[in-house]
Design a protein around this motif. Structure first.
Motif, PDB file in Angstrom:
ATOM      1  N   ALA A   1       0.838  -1.205   0.000  1.00 47.86           N
ATOM      2  CA  ALA A   1       0.000   0.000   0.000  1.00 47.86           C
ATOM      3  C   ALA A   1       0.870   1.252   0.000  1.00 47.86           C
ATOM      4  CB  ALA A   1      -0.928  -0.005   1.208  1.00 47.86           C
ATOM      5  N   GLY A   2       1.937   1.233   0.770  1.00 44.32           N
ATOM      6  CA  GLY A   2       2.860   2.355   0.795  1.00 44.32           C
ATOM      7  C   GLY A   2       3.531   2.568  -0.551  1.00 44.32           C
ATOM      8  N   LYS A   3       3.941   1.468  -1.201  1.00 42.77           N
ATOM      9  CA  LYS A   3       4.586   1.591  -2.516  1.00 42.77           C
ATOM     10  C   LYS A   3       3.641   2.234  -3.528  1.00 42.77           C
ATOM     11  CE  LYS A   3       7.552  -1.219  -4.303  1.00 42.77           C
ATOM     12  NZ  LYS A   3       8.230  -2.393  -4.866  1.00 42.77           N
ATOM     13  N   VAL A   4       2.395   1.834  -3.512  1.00 50.09           N
ATOM     14  CA  VAL A   4       1.409   2.428  -4.419  1.00 50.09           C
ATOM     15  C   VAL A   4       1.271   3.920  -4.115  1.00 50.09           C
ATOM     16  CG1 VAL A   4      -1.050   2.468  -5.036  1.00 50.09           C
ATOM     17  CG2 VAL A   4       0.163   0.282  -4.840  1.00 50.09           C
ATOM     18  N   ARG A   5       1.201   4.259  -2.836  1.00 50.39           N
ATOM     19  CA  ARG A   5       1.086   5.668  -2.443  1.00 50.39           C
ATOM     20  C   ARG A   5       2.311   6.461  -2.902  1.00 50.39           C
ATOM     21  NH1 ARG A   5      -0.617  10.363  -2.394  1.00 50.39           N
ATOM     22  NH2 ARG A   5      -0.087  11.665  -0.633  1.00 50.39           N
ATOM     23  N   GLY A   6       3.504   5.909  -2.707  1.00 50.33           N
ATOM     24  CA  GLY A   6       4.724   6.586  -3.122  1.00 50.33           C
ATOM     25  C   GLY A   6       4.794   6.818  -4.618  1.00 50.33           C
ATOM     26  N   HIS A   7       4.438   5.791  -5.396  1.00 51.72           N
ATOM     27  CA  HIS A   7       4.419   5.928  -6.867  1.00 51.72           C
ATOM     28  C   HIS A   7       3.440   7.026  -7.276  1.00 51.72           C
ATOM     29  CE1 HIS A   7       6.809   2.775  -8.903  1.00 51.72           C
ATOM     30  NE2 HIS A   7       6.645   2.079  -7.793  1.00 51.72           N
ATOM     31  N   ASN A   8       2.224   6.979  -6.715  1.00 47.78           N
ATOM     32  CA  ASN A   8       1.201   7.960  -7.075  1.00 47.78           C
ATOM     33  C   ASN A   8       1.599   9.372  -6.656  1.00 47.78           C
ATOM     34  OD1 ASN A   8      -0.390   6.007  -8.249  1.00 47.78           O
ATOM     35  ND2 ASN A   8      -1.637   5.685  -6.423  1.00 47.78           N
ATOM     36  N   LEU A   9       2.216   9.500  -5.498  1.00 45.09           N
ATOM     37  CA  LEU A   9       2.652  10.797  -5.011  1.00 45.09           C
ATOM     38  C   LEU A   9       3.659  11.424  -5.969  1.00 45.09           C
ATOM     39  CD1 LEU A   9       2.786  12.915  -2.715  1.00 45.09           C
ATOM     40  CD2 LEU A   9       4.599  11.526  -1.715  1.00 45.09           C
ATOM     41  N   VAL A  10       4.622  10.652  -6.413  1.00 47.51           N
ATOM     42  CA  VAL A  10       5.645  11.157  -7.337  1.00 47.51           C
ATOM     43  C   VAL A  10       5.019  11.566  -8.670  1.00 47.51           C
ATOM     44  CG1 VAL A  10       7.675  10.445  -8.688  1.00 47.51           C
ATOM     45  CG2 VAL A  10       7.596  10.030  -6.230  1.00 47.51           C
ATOM     46  N   LYS A  11       4.048  10.797  -9.126  1.00 46.11           N
ATOM     47  CA  LYS A  11       3.346  11.175 -10.356  1.00 46.11           C
ATOM     48  C   LYS A  11       2.602  12.493 -10.165  1.00 46.11           C
ATOM     49  CE  LYS A  11       2.721   6.483 -12.049  1.00 46.11           C
ATOM     50  NZ  LYS A  11       1.758   5.397 -12.237  1.00 46.11           N
ATOM     51  N   GLU A  12       1.895  12.645  -9.019  1.00 47.97           N
ATOM     52  CA  GLU A  12       1.162  13.877  -8.721  1.00 47.97           C
ATOM     53  C   GLU A  12       2.092  15.082  -8.680  1.00 47.97           C
ATOM     54  OE1 GLU A  12      -1.013  13.364  -5.058  1.00 47.97           O
ATOM     55  OE2 GLU A  12      -1.951  11.531  -5.794  1.00 47.97           O
ATOM     56  N   LEU A  13       3.298  14.878  -8.192  1.00 49.36           N
ATOM     57  CA  LEU A  13       4.271  15.968  -8.077  1.00 49.36           C
ATOM     58  C   LEU A  13       4.993  16.257  -9.387  1.00 49.36           C
ATOM     59  CD1 LEU A  13       5.856  15.024  -4.628  1.00 49.36           C
ATOM     60  CD2 LEU A  13       4.292  16.931  -5.101  1.00 49.36           C
ATOM     61  N   GLY A  14       4.767  15.425 -10.402  1.00 46.67           N
ATOM     62  CA  GLY A  14       5.430  15.613 -11.689  1.00 46.67           C
ATOM     63  C   GLY A  14       6.897  15.210 -11.671  1.00 46.67           C
ATOM     64  N   LEU A  15       7.265  14.320 -10.757  1.00 44.06           N
ATOM     65  CA  LEU A  15       8.667  13.916 -10.616  1.00 44.06           C
ATOM     66  C   LEU A  15       8.969  12.524 -11.164  1.00 44.06           C
ATOM     67  CD1 LEU A  15       9.250  15.219  -6.984  1.00 44.06           C
ATOM     68  CD2 LEU A  15      10.121  16.223  -9.110  1.00 44.06           C
ATOM     69  N   ALA A  16       7.951  11.850 -11.710  1.00 45.17           N
ATOM     70  CA  ALA A  16       8.172  10.496 -12.228  1.00 45.17           C
ATOM     71  C   ALA A  16       9.226  10.527 -13.327  1.00 45.17           C
ATOM     72  CB  ALA A  16       6.867   9.908 -12.757  1.00 45.17           C
ATOM     73  N   GLY A  17      10.234   9.671 -13.166  1.00 45.32           N
ATOM     74  CA  GLY A  17      11.296   9.582 -14.153  1.00 45.32           C
ATOM     75  C   GLY A  17      12.274  10.740 -14.135  1.00 45.32           C
ATOM     76  N   SER A  18      12.177  11.624 -13.149  1.00 44.79           N
ATOM     77  CA  SER A  18      13.050  12.804 -13.109  1.00 44.79           C
ATOM     78  C   SER A  18      14.490  12.463 -12.757  1.00 44.79           C
ATOM     79  CB  SER A  18      12.512  13.832 -12.113  1.00 44.79           C
ATOM     80  OG  SER A  18      12.523  13.301 -10.799  1.00 44.79           O
TER      81      SER A  18
END
Length: 159
Positions: free
Chosen positions: A45-62
């Motif tokens: 559950a935490g991993k899903v939250r962390g992935h989603n949080l980074v996407k929301e912040l626009g940092l995915a793949g940064s």
């Protein structure tokens, strides 16, 4: 207080809930699934939250430098964010990434010597790290403030 990550979800009580209630969920799930089963559930559950949080912040793949990850995560989940934990430090140790936290929800109210692990917080940091870097890691908690550590320390080894 609302975070800059998402609009306020609850109009009357705001977006924050008590640690006492969160801990009751943890204890109830542990009672139902056992400690190991609950650890799997909360880490995931935490991993899903962390992935989603980074996407929301626009940092995915940064793929920001490791040393900057603590500040980014702390802004999102620390005092100015959702208050899951204060992310105090991130650094490389050989090929591993180490992320240190303080004042985690998981450790709150636990007596010294408790064997409680920060499974949800570990998962959230783990998922965020993977989303930022685009790499897959194996994560583990190696130190706890409950057992004499200076922080709740998470170590991530690349797979």
């Amino acid at each position: 207080m609302t975070t800059s990550i998402a609009p306020q979800i609850r109009s009357q009580l705001g977006d924050y809930s008590s640690i006492v209630c969160f801990k009751a969920v943890i204890v109830g799930v542990e009672d139902t699934l056992g400690a190991d089963g609950a650890a799997v559930v909360f880490t995931r559950a935490g991993k899903v939250r962390g992935h989603n949080l980074v996407k929301e912040l626009g940092l995915a793949g940064s793929n920001v430098p490791t040393e900057q990850i603590a500040g980014l995560l702390n802004a999102a989940i620390g005092q100015e964010g959702t208050r899951l934990a204060a992310v105090t430090r991130a650094y490389q140790l050989d090929d591993m990434v180490v992320i240190e936290t303080q004042d985690t929800v998981c450790s709150a109210g636990e007596p010294l010597g408790s064997d409680r692990k920060c499974t949800f917080t570990l998962g959230a940091v783990w998922g965020a790290l993977e989303a930022i870097t685009g790499q897959i890691y194996l994560g583990e908690q190696t130190e706890s403030v409950l057992r004499g550590g200076s922080s709740d320390k998470f170590v991530f080894s690349p797979l």
